[in-house]
Write a protein that holds these residues in place. Structure first.
Motif, PDB file in Angstrom:
ATOM      1  N   SER A 119       0.990  -1.246  -0.100  1.00  0.00           N
ATOM      2  CA  SER A 119       0.030  -0.037   0.040  1.00  0.00           C
ATOM      3  C   SER A 119       0.843   1.304  -0.176  1.00  0.00           C
ATOM      4  O   SER A 119       0.424   2.366  -0.248  1.00  0.00           O
ATOM      5  CB  SER A 119      -0.939   0.058   1.157  1.00  0.00           C
ATOM      6  N   GLY A 120       1.981   1.202   0.316  1.00  0.00           N
ATOM      7  CA  GLY A 120       3.007   2.384   0.512  1.00  0.00           C
ATOM      8  C   GLY A 120       2.577   3.376   1.579  1.00  0.00           C
ATOM      9  O   GLY A 120       2.725   4.530   1.094  1.00  0.00           O
ATOM     10  N   TYR A 156      -7.540   6.426  -8.151  1.00  0.00           N
ATOM     11  CA  TYR A 156      -6.081   7.237  -8.601  1.00  0.00           C
ATOM     12  C   TYR A 156      -5.289   5.844  -8.574  1.00  0.00           C
ATOM     13  O   TYR A 156      -5.099   5.541  -7.377  1.00  0.00           O
ATOM     14  CB  TYR A 156      -5.676   8.421  -8.131  1.00  0.00           C
ATOM     15  N   TYR A 157      -4.564   5.695  -9.664  1.00  0.00           N
ATOM     16  CA  TYR A 157      -3.130   4.937  -9.397  1.00  0.00           C
ATOM     17  C   TYR A 157      -2.032   5.826  -9.402  1.00  0.00           C
ATOM     18  O   TYR A 157      -2.076   7.070  -9.569  1.00  0.00           O
ATOM     19  CB  TYR A 157      -2.901   4.362 -11.027  1.00  0.00           C
ATOM     20  N   ASP A 158      -1.055   5.013  -8.830  1.00  0.00           N
ATOM     21  CA  ASP A 158       0.228   5.632  -8.547  1.00  0.00           C
ATOM     22  C   ASP A 158       0.856   6.716  -9.581  1.00  0.00           C
ATOM     23  O   ASP A 158       1.218   7.795  -9.132  1.00  0.00           O
ATOM     24  CB  ASP A 158       1.390   4.916  -7.953  1.00  0.00           C
ATOM     25  N   VAL A 159       0.800   6.232 -10.631  1.00  0.00           N
ATOM     26  CA  VAL A 159       1.451   6.948 -11.779  1.00  0.00           C
ATOM     27  C   VAL A 159       0.565   8.225 -12.154  1.00  0.00           C
ATOM     28  O   VAL A 159       0.903   9.228 -13.036  1.00  0.00           O
ATOM     29  CB  VAL A 159       1.344   6.093 -13.160  1.00  0.00           C
ATOM     30  N   SER A 166       7.422   7.116  -4.917  1.00  0.00           N
ATOM     31  CA  SER A 166       7.822   5.911  -5.395  1.00  0.00           C
ATOM     32  C   SER A 166       6.438   5.193  -5.806  1.00  0.00           C
ATOM     33  O   SER A 166       5.427   5.545  -5.467  1.00  0.00           O
ATOM     34  CB  SER A 166       8.342   4.850  -4.282  1.00  0.00           C
ATOM     35  N   LEU A 167       6.695   3.742  -6.659  1.00  0.00           N
ATOM     36  CA  LEU A 167       5.394   2.974  -7.123  1.00  0.00           C
ATOM     37  C   LEU A 167       4.915   2.477  -5.646  1.00  0.00           C
ATOM     38  O   LEU A 167       5.527   1.980  -4.774  1.00  0.00           O
ATOM     39  CB  LEU A 167       5.800   2.086  -7.951  1.00  0.00           C
ATOM     40  N   THR A 168       3.439   2.511  -5.584  1.00  0.00           N
ATOM     41  CA  THR A 168       2.821   2.101  -4.624  1.00  0.00           C
ATOM     42  C   THR A 168       1.348   1.298  -5.126  1.00  0.00           C
ATOM     43  O   THR A 168       1.065   1.600  -6.437  1.00  0.00           O
ATOM     44  CB  THR A 168       2.051   3.328  -3.585  1.00  0.00           C
ATOM     45  N   MET A 169       0.852   0.356  -4.464  1.00  0.00           N
ATOM     46  CA  MET A 169      -0.212  -0.418  -4.759  1.00  0.00           C
ATOM     47  C   MET A 169       0.080  -1.058  -6.199  1.00  0.00           C
ATOM     48  O   MET A 169      -1.049  -1.183  -6.782  1.00  0.00           O
ATOM     49  CB  MET A 169      -1.469   0.788  -5.010  1.00  0.00           C
ATOM     50  N   ARG A 170       1.086  -1.599  -6.191  1.00  0.00           N
ATOM     51  CA  ARG A 170       1.606  -2.613  -7.364  1.00  0.00           C
ATOM     52  C   ARG A 170       3.031  -3.076  -6.938  1.00  0.00           C
ATOM     53  O   ARG A 170       3.581  -2.589  -6.114  1.00  0.00           O
ATOM     54  CB  ARG A 170       1.796  -1.673  -8.632  1.00  0.00           C
ATOM     55  N   SER A 185      -2.942  -4.478   1.161  1.00  0.00           N
ATOM     56  CA  SER A 185      -2.868  -3.297   0.539  1.00  0.00           C
ATOM     57  C   SER A 185      -4.063  -2.662   1.178  1.00  0.00           C
ATOM     58  O   SER A 185      -4.565  -2.762   2.213  1.00  0.00           O
ATOM     59  CB  SER A 185      -2.865  -3.411  -1.134  1.00  0.00           C
ATOM     60  N   ILE A 186      -4.638  -1.594   0.369  1.00  0.00           N
ATOM     61  CA  ILE A 186      -5.986  -1.066   0.513  1.00  0.00           C
ATOM     62  C   ILE A 186      -6.947  -1.401  -0.467  1.00  0.00           C
ATOM     63  O   ILE A 186      -6.787  -1.693  -1.709  1.00  0.00           O
ATOM     64  CB  ILE A 186      -5.831   0.465   0.779  1.00  0.00           C
ATOM     65  N   MET A 187      -8.331  -1.069  -0.152  1.00  0.00           N
ATOM     66  CA  MET A 187      -9.370  -1.306  -1.171  1.00  0.00           C
ATOM     67  C   MET A 187      -9.252  -0.258  -2.370  1.00  0.00           C
ATOM     68  O   MET A 187      -9.279   0.836  -2.066  1.00  0.00           O
ATOM     69  CB  MET A 187     -10.946  -1.347  -0.409  1.00  0.00           C
ATOM     70  N   PRO A 188      -9.766  -0.745  -3.562  1.00  0.00           N
ATOM     71  CA  PRO A 188      -9.549  -0.022  -4.588  1.00  0.00           C
ATOM     72  C   PRO A 188     -10.917   0.613  -4.666  1.00  0.00           C
ATOM     73  O   PRO A 188     -12.081   0.099  -4.217  1.00  0.00           O
ATOM     74  CB  PRO A 188      -9.013  -0.735  -5.743  1.00  0.00           C
ATOM     75  N   ALA A 189     -11.134   1.833  -5.437  1.00  0.00           N
ATOM     76  CA  ALA A 189     -12.427   2.453  -5.417  1.00  0.00           C
ATOM     77  C   ALA A 189     -12.667   2.494  -7.062  1.00  0.00           C
ATOM     78  O   ALA A 189     -11.899   2.273  -7.856  1.00  0.00           O
ATOM     79  CB  ALA A 189     -12.379   3.840  -5.172  1.00  0.00           C
ATOM     80  N   PHE A 190     -14.043   2.625  -7.510  1.00  0.00           N
ATOM     81  CA  PHE A 190     -14.272   2.647  -8.854  1.00  0.00           C
ATOM     82  C   PHE A 190     -13.791   4.116  -9.421  1.00  0.00           C
ATOM     83  O   PHE A 190     -13.697   4.887  -8.559  1.00  0.00           O
ATOM     84  CB  PHE A 190     -15.754   2.538  -9.035  1.00  0.00           C
ATOM     85  N   TYR A 191     -13.527   4.210 -10.554  1.00  0.00           N
ATOM     86  CA  TYR A 191     -12.948   5.473 -11.056  1.00  0.00           C
ATOM     87  C   TYR A 191     -13.312   5.782 -12.398  1.00  0.00           C
ATOM     88  O   TYR A 191     -13.767   4.651 -13.232  1.00  0.00           O
ATOM     89  CB  TYR A 191     -11.446   5.256 -10.894  1.00  0.00           C
ATOM     90  N   PRO A 192     -13.274   7.202 -12.835  1.00  0.00           N
ATOM     91  CA  PRO A 192     -13.616   7.284 -14.332  1.00  0.00           C
ATOM     92  C   PRO A 192     -12.115   7.100 -15.251  1.00  0.00           C
ATOM     93  O   PRO A 192     -11.163   7.227 -14.599  1.00  0.00           O
ATOM     94  CB  PRO A 192     -13.866   8.749 -14.499  1.00  0.00           C
ATOM     95  N   ILE A 193     -12.555   6.515 -16.492  1.00  0.00           N
ATOM     96  CA  ILE A 193     -11.349   6.452 -17.443  1.00  0.00           C
ATOM     97  C   ILE A 193     -10.990   8.228 -17.824  1.00  0.00           C
ATOM     98  O   ILE A 193     -11.890   8.649 -17.347  1.00  0.00           O
ATOM     99  CB  ILE A 193     -11.477   5.838 -18.956  1.00  0.00           C
ATOM    100  N   PRO A 194      -9.988   8.363 -18.203  1.00  0.00           N
ATOM    101  CA  PRO A 194      -9.788   9.909 -18.459  1.00  0.00           C
ATOM    102  C   PRO A 194     -10.722  10.253 -19.641  1.00  0.00           C
ATOM    103  O   PRO A 194     -11.088   9.565 -20.729  1.00  0.00           O
ATOM    104  CB  PRO A 194      -8.292   9.817 -19.260  1.00  0.00           C
TER     105      PRO A 194
END
Length: 288
Positions: A119-120, A156-159, A166-170, A185-194
């Motif tokens: 999870s970083g 949101y992804y780390d990138v 640093s890279l996290t959640m991967r 780690s932690i629970m991911p959320a739903f998200y919009p594509i760009p």
């Protein structure tokens, strides 16, 4: 041939492909021309509409850079990516179904020990994941590499977060002799594509939303087997029935179980991943 009209121009273009040296390219281009011309005839597209389409594709290309690929986004949102994936990955019984890679994979993810916290230090509901990698028949696959990555609890992804150092959640793991791996780690959320570019404009014009349901990505490789690219989706997430990129499959929806006994809510996921064997080379007979 000359004096082209709406009835004979398709055959003329296809005839022009006769000298194509690559047989597969000729097959693809012949079909493309025929279907594209049939589409134009079917909707009787106007010059203004065709110019608008060319402008849309031009702006789509201009939106692409080393951090964003708008054409892949267009392919995803029109269902083409998943159609190609389905045709290219017809899976036997016992093998896990595939889905799209997505734009946030990082090849240089750190390799860590099974059981590690990836999870970083990101805030969110704790998540514990365990999995087993096996053949379609259930034989465990030792020393398989397992890449995992997912969004945070804001989607949101780390990138996508330049402030992260640093890279996290991967991370990348290797399975043990029983084919098992695990991580925290932690629970991911739903998200919009760009959706701030041409593809977003298209979705808005079509009355579609840009959201993807919550999921964790997995890419699993083992000697003698096809590399598996898939997601596992949270069964409680919104948008399972309207994923913007059409990536959800029933077999990839799983319970992220709740455990509140410690006083702090925690979630857990356990999943079996079956890999498809690579085709075996043809056996040569003694007569050969």
């Amino acid at each position: 041939m000359r004096d082209f009209d709406e009835h004979n121009i398709t055959d003329a273009v296809i005839d022009s492909l006769a000298q194509t040296g690559d047989a597969r390219l000729k097959t693809i281009m012949t079909s493309l021309v025929r279907h594209l011309h049939d589409f134009v005839r079917d909707v009787e597209i106007s010059f203004d509409e065709w110019n608008a389409a060319i402008d849309f594709l031009t702006r789509t290309g201009q939106m692409c850079n080393d951090r964003r690929q708008e054409f892949i986004l267009l392919s995803d949102t029109l269902g083409v990516s998943m159609l190609v994936d389905a045709i290219d990955h017809r899976m036997p019984a016992g093998a896990t179904e595939t889905t799209v890679l997505g734009p946030f994979f990082v090849a240089a993810a750190p390799e860590v020990q099974s059981g590690a916290d990836i999870s970083g230090g990101m805030e969110g509901e704790p998540l514990s994941v365990s999995g087993v990698v096996c053949s379609p028949d259930g034989d465990p696959l030792a020393d398989a590499t397992v890449d995992v990555w997912h969004a945070d609890d804001d989607g949101y992804y780390d990138v996508q977060q330049p402030d992260l150092q640093s890279l996290t959640m991967r991370a990348r793991f290797r399975t043990d002799r029983d084919g098992r791996f695990s991580f925290r780690s932690i629970m991911p959320a739903f998200y919009p594509i760009p959706h701030d570019g041409p593809v977003g404009e298209m979705l808005q014009a079509l009355g579609r939303h840009p959201y993807r349901p919550a999921h964790v990505h997995f890419m699993i490789a083992a000697k003698g087997y096809e590399t598996l690219i898939t997601h596992i989706f949270d069964a409680e997430s919104p948008y399972l029935d309207s994923d913007a990129v059409f990536g959800v499959k029933n077999s990839l929806i799983a319970e992220f179980s709740r455990d509140d006994r410690s006083g702090r809510p925690q979630r857990s996921l356990s999943y079996r991943f079956g890999l498809k064997p690579l085709p075996q080379p043809a056996q040569r007979s003694a007569a050969d």
